[in-house]
Design a protein around this motif. Structure first.
Motif, PDB file in Angstrom:
ATOM      1  N   LEU A 518      32.829  37.267  48.024  1.00  5.94           N
ATOM      2  CA  LEU A 518      31.442  36.579  47.615  1.00  5.94           C
ATOM      3  C   LEU A 518      31.864  35.240  47.016  1.00  5.94           C
ATOM      4  O   LEU A 518      32.566  35.223  46.512  1.00  5.94           O
ATOM      5  N   THR A 519      30.789  34.458  47.364  1.00  4.07           N
ATOM      6  CA  THR A 519      31.000  33.052  47.087  1.00  4.07           C
ATOM      7  C   THR A 519      29.574  32.298  46.426  1.00  4.07           C
ATOM      8  O   THR A 519      29.082  31.333  47.013  1.00  4.07           O
ATOM      9  N   VAL A 536      42.629  35.618  45.172  1.00  9.48           N
ATOM     10  CA  VAL A 536      42.397  34.754  46.227  1.00  9.48           C
ATOM     11  C   VAL A 536      42.522  33.476  45.766  1.00  9.48           C
ATOM     12  O   VAL A 536      41.635  32.539  46.192  1.00  9.48           O
ATOM     13  N   SER A 537      43.441  32.818  44.932  1.00  8.91           N
ATOM     14  CA  SER A 537      43.548  31.552  44.380  1.00  8.91           C
ATOM     15  C   SER A 537      43.656  30.688  45.596  1.00  8.91           C
ATOM     16  O   SER A 537      43.304  29.650  45.467  1.00  8.91           O
ATOM     17  N   TYR A 538      44.287  30.928  46.616  1.00 13.35           N
ATOM     18  CA  TYR A 538      44.546  30.338  47.787  1.00 13.35           C
ATOM     19  C   TYR A 538      43.345  29.685  48.330  1.00 13.35           C
ATOM     20  O   TYR A 538      43.142  28.793  49.122  1.00 13.35           O
ATOM     21  N   GLY A 555      37.053  22.165  44.142  1.00 14.45           N
ATOM     22  CA  GLY A 555      35.395  22.601  44.803  1.00 14.45           C
ATOM     23  C   GLY A 555      35.213  23.977  44.777  1.00 14.45           C
ATOM     24  O   GLY A 555      34.194  24.524  44.968  1.00 14.45           O
ATOM     25  N   ALA A 556      36.509  24.924  44.149  1.00 13.09           N
ATOM     26  CA  ALA A 556      36.057  26.291  43.906  1.00 13.09           C
ATOM     27  C   ALA A 556      36.829  26.865  42.823  1.00 13.09           C
ATOM     28  O   ALA A 556      37.702  25.990  42.322  1.00 13.09           O
ATOM     29  N   VAL A 557      36.596  27.961  42.373  1.00 12.54           N
ATOM     30  CA  VAL A 557      37.371  28.650  41.151  1.00 12.54           C
ATOM     31  C   VAL A 557      37.338  29.977  41.332  1.00 12.54           C
ATOM     32  O   VAL A 557      36.264  30.621  42.116  1.00 12.54           O
ATOM     33  N   GLU A 558      38.409  30.682  41.021  1.00 14.86           N
ATOM     34  CA  GLU A 558      38.682  32.210  41.370  1.00 14.86           C
ATOM     35  C   GLU A 558      38.053  32.973  40.118  1.00 14.86           C
ATOM     36  O   GLU A 558      38.623  32.865  38.973  1.00 14.86           O
ATOM     37  N   PHE A 559      37.096  33.807  40.465  1.00 12.70           N
ATOM     38  CA  PHE A 559      36.457  34.413  39.414  1.00 12.70           C
ATOM     39  C   PHE A 559      37.267  35.483  38.395  1.00 12.70           C
ATOM     40  O   PHE A 559      37.256  35.453  37.225  1.00 12.70           O
ATOM     41  N   GLY A 560      38.179  35.997  39.372  1.00 10.79           N
ATOM     42  CA  GLY A 560      38.881  37.094  38.628  1.00 10.79           C
ATOM     43  C   GLY A 560      39.835  36.600  37.556  1.00 10.79           C
ATOM     44  O   GLY A 560      40.189  37.161  36.447  1.00 10.79           O
ATOM     45  N   ARG A 561      40.344  35.572  37.828  1.00 15.33           N
ATOM     46  CA  ARG A 561      41.374  34.974  36.914  1.00 15.33           C
ATOM     47  C   ARG A 561      40.515  34.072  35.639  1.00 15.33           C
ATOM     48  O   ARG A 561      40.931  34.069  34.354  1.00 15.33           O
TER      49      ARG A 561
END
Length: 743
Positions: A518-519, A536-538, A555-561
């Motif tokens: 989800l984004t 999904v850091s990649y 332009g994006a950030v990983e929610f989980g970390r």
């Protein structure tokens, strides 16, 4: 003839109508607003007209739903009459000399309400016949329900005013002993400091309760004090009725989870309109000609204080807002996307892909499987239904091979809600033989209304301050329209979506179901937030190798970390889906526990089709894909066709240029199509020309310009239109092509 026209012009109903038009446009607009909504000129894209024309109560459109509409409408009508009576009664001194003055005022003030009721009932009949496919008897019961609800409210109002309001005859009896003294000391009618006669409107005739025309009597022989007492006492009773209306909104907010007290949303709009009438009336009464200035100042103060930090901001349920906030800055973002972290995440995803590959067997004589990536666009409930329907039909045609071949699901808004529901059905069916994932009942469940309860909660709770709380995952949150939206979604899907993000980690790792990302987007800088149970850091990195000489903006950030310390794993699935589908105005922006706080909005603002996430996924694993698959197939479910015409170049009006100065260039979907084509071409360059295919399924209405509304409500006609569009020529071509590509 001339005298008759003059008599009509100076009749009480006509003079009241003129007074409304001349003196208080804000109060008059509260009648214009529902007409604009019902007509479709206002809020059509959000499905607002359905709130009035197809109101739901206990999940049904029937006698009782329209009973509530009639009851609340006449409540609004009563408050409107009360407020205007307070404002205008001094202009009609003869009222104080009549029996039941407010009743006669109510009756003579009926031109605007009568016109609205006639228009509304005609609109209901047309809508129920054409869009709801209601039978004649059902429509008759709907109309009777509205009328009976209205009569019920009017009887209650009449009972209240019967025992509370005064008229000149009651005062005559009450103060009989004072009569000689009052008449002896009566002031001349020109001595009228409180303005009983000042600004009085000429009125020659009025209507009685029996609808008979009566000549207005002269009241100059009455003591001014008596007239004042009648009006002041009636005003006090009217003020109490206004307070009762405001109190009713609080009561509904208190019990908004009780389905029996969750009245149709448009009924709540009528109640809220009653509150607005009371407030605007108070401004007009106390400020007089300064009412407009006072209203502007009030709006300015509300705007100023709304910018202050508030503990009532909407939250994503499951996250810990009580601990230290996650640092949201460049240094911290760099620390959670180091080369080692990205390498570890890619390694874990490759393990998932290997398990997916093992489902098809290995060997020189065994054909390599086609990797499918599903992307689905936003589009409200119609796209949720369309996505579930397409997945059911396509997967059934392929005998279960579609989801078996799928490794990733991406997209935005309503489409992802439908995809998440269908994926959960696939997971449940693996351990429950009684579940037939192709049963059309699931499509109908997905079509359950979400708009009415959301708007109801907005008016009953959010419009003031949400004060009720609930516990989830060990933390406490406020109940608002976001909460009600999620609860209704869970209820509509029989509780299947009542899960956390972490609940899907193992099923995805075992390749039992496709991965889902989800984004949602940060409203402050349009930075994407990738939500997934896997690392999904990649996906947060640009497709090209970084260059130290370029200052690349993340332009994006990983929610989980980013929110690991705030219990990211406990995030409720429906909260993630809601953040990914945050319609402006309809759903609240969720604030995440970061410093500074991140305010989430619909994923469609940045990537409505999930193409960016899909392309980054393919680019990161391009070598593995080339070695282990026969190529990548993007199955895309779109809410609208690509813009494939240059347009007619028709001239625009001044208003159109004012509100949309860029015209077509401002269309977000068109701009994204251009960018998505580049991303698809990048996949082709990475894998090879014959290794990437795209199959599109598009919702096209059967009748041009009669699309199902892009809201959280579907009419029966809209639902049929969405389901049947799968069988149009172009979508059937896509279905046959899909059958040849997925083997």
């Amino acid at each position: 003839m001339k005298e008759r026209l003059i008599g009509i012009y100076y009749s009480f109903p006509v003079q009241l109508l003129i007074l409304h038009i001349k003196n208080n446009h804000l109060l008059l607009f509260l009648w214009v607003f529902p007409v604009l909504v019902i007509q479709g000129s206002l809020g059509k894209s959000f499905g607002m007209q359905y709130l009035y024309l197809g109101p739901e109560y206990l999940g049904k459109v029937n006698f009782w739903s329209f009973w509530w509409m009639g009851f609340t409408f006449c409540g609004f009508l009563t408050i409107w009459n009360i407020t205007t009576y307070i404002l205008y009664s001094y202009r009609f001194p003869f009222l104080a000399s009549l029996d039941r003055p407010f009743t006669k005022y109510f009756l003579n003030n009926g031109l605007i309400p009568l016109a609205f009721v006639l228009y509304y009932l005609i609109a209901i009949i047309q809508f129920q016949w054409y869009n709801e496919f209601a039978a004649e008897y059902s429509i008759v019961f709907d109309v009777i329900g509205f009328l009976m609800g209205g009569i019920s409210m009017l009887l209650l109002a009449a009972l209240y005013f019967q025992y509370t309001n005064s008229d000149i005859n009651l005062l005559r009896k009450k103060f009989a002993k004072e009569l000689p003294r009052i008449f002896r000391n009566r002031r001349d009618i020109t001595d009228d400091p409180e303005g009983v006669f000042r600004g009085a409107c000429r009125t020659d005739y009025y209507l009685t309760e029996q609808l008979k025309v009566r000549l207005v009597r002269n009241v100059e022989h009455y003591p001014v004090e008596w007239l004042h007492r009648v009006f002041r006492q009636n005003h006090q009773n009217a003020f109490f009725a206004q307070l009762l209306t405001i109190f009713s909104l609080f009561i509904m907010g208190l019990f908004m989870e009780n389905p029996y007290l969750r009245i149709p949303a448009a009924g709540s709009v009528f109640i809220f309109g009653s509150v607005l009438v009371s407030l605007l009336g108070a401004l007009s009464y106390w400020l007089g000609s300064w009412r407009t200035t006072g209203f502007i100042i009030l709006l300015f103060l509300i705007n100023t204080f709304s910018g202050l930090p508030s503990e009532f901001e909407n939250h994503a349920y499951g996250l810990n807002y009580e601990t230290d906030k996650a640092p949201y800055n460049y240094q911290h973002l760099d620390s959670i996307t180091t080369p080692d972290i990205i390498s570890e995440d890619k390694k874990n995803t490759l393990t998932i892909l290997e398990k997916w590959r093992d489902k098809f067997g290995r060997g020189r004589l065994i054909r390599k499987p086609r990797m499918v990536i599903i992307s689905t666009s936003g589009g409200g409930l119609r796209q949720s239904v369309f996505t579930v329907h397409v997945l059911q039909q396509a997967d059934s045609l392929l005998k279960g091979r579609l989801l078996k071949h799928t490794t990733l699901i991406t997209g935005a808004s309503g489409g992802m809600i439908g995809a998440a529901y269908y994926r959960e059905l696939v997971l449940q069916a693996q351990s429950n033989d009684e579940i037939n994932i192709y049963n059309p009942i699931y499509t109908h469940k997905m079509a359950g209304d979400l708009l009415n309860p959301t708007i109801f909660a907005t008016l009953a709770s959010d419009i003031f301050v949400p004060w009720l709380k609930f516990d989830y995952g060990g933390y406490t949150y406020y109940k608002d329209r976001g909460y009600i939206f999620e609860q209704q979604l869970i209820e509509n899907t029989d509780g299947l979506l009542e899960k956390t993000i972490a609940d899907y980690r193992q099923p995805e790792r075992d390749a039992l179901i496709p991965m889902m990302v989800l984004t949602p987007v940060s409203a402050d800088n349009l930075r994407q937030v990738y939500i997934s149970p896997q690392g999904v850091s990649y996906l947060t990195q640009a497709l090209t190798e970084p260059n130290d000489r370029l200052l690349t903006e993340p332009g994006a950030v990983e929610f989980g970390r980013l929110f690991a310390a705030q219990d990211a794993d406990k995030l409720r699935l429906t909260s993630a889906l809601r953040m990914n589908a945050t319609f402006p105005y309809i759903l609240p922006d969720a604030y995440l526990p970061s410093d500074p706080p991140m305010r989430m909005m619909d994923a469609g603002w940045r990537d409505n089709y999930g193409t960016l996430a899909a392309s980054r996924f393919v680019m990161n694993f391009s070598e593995w894909i080339k070695e282990n698959t026969s190529g990548v197939l993007i199955v895309q479910m779109r809410d609208i066709d690509k813009l494939n015409e240059f347009g007619k170049g028709t001239p625009t009006t001044v208003i159109e240029r004012l509100f949309n100065p860029l015209g077509t260039a401002a269309r977000t979907s068109t701009i994204q199509d251009y960018r998505n084509d580049n991303q698809l071409n990048a996949m082709v360059q990475a894998l090879g020309k014959d290794k990437v295919d795209l199959v599109e399924f598009v919702y096209r209405p059967a009748v041009e310009n009669q699309r199902a509304s892009m809201s959280w409500h579907l009419t029966p006609r809209g639902k049929i239109d969405v389901l049947n569009c799968l069988y149009d020529t172009e979508n059937q071509k896509s279905m046959r092509r899909l059958e040849t590509l997925v083997k």
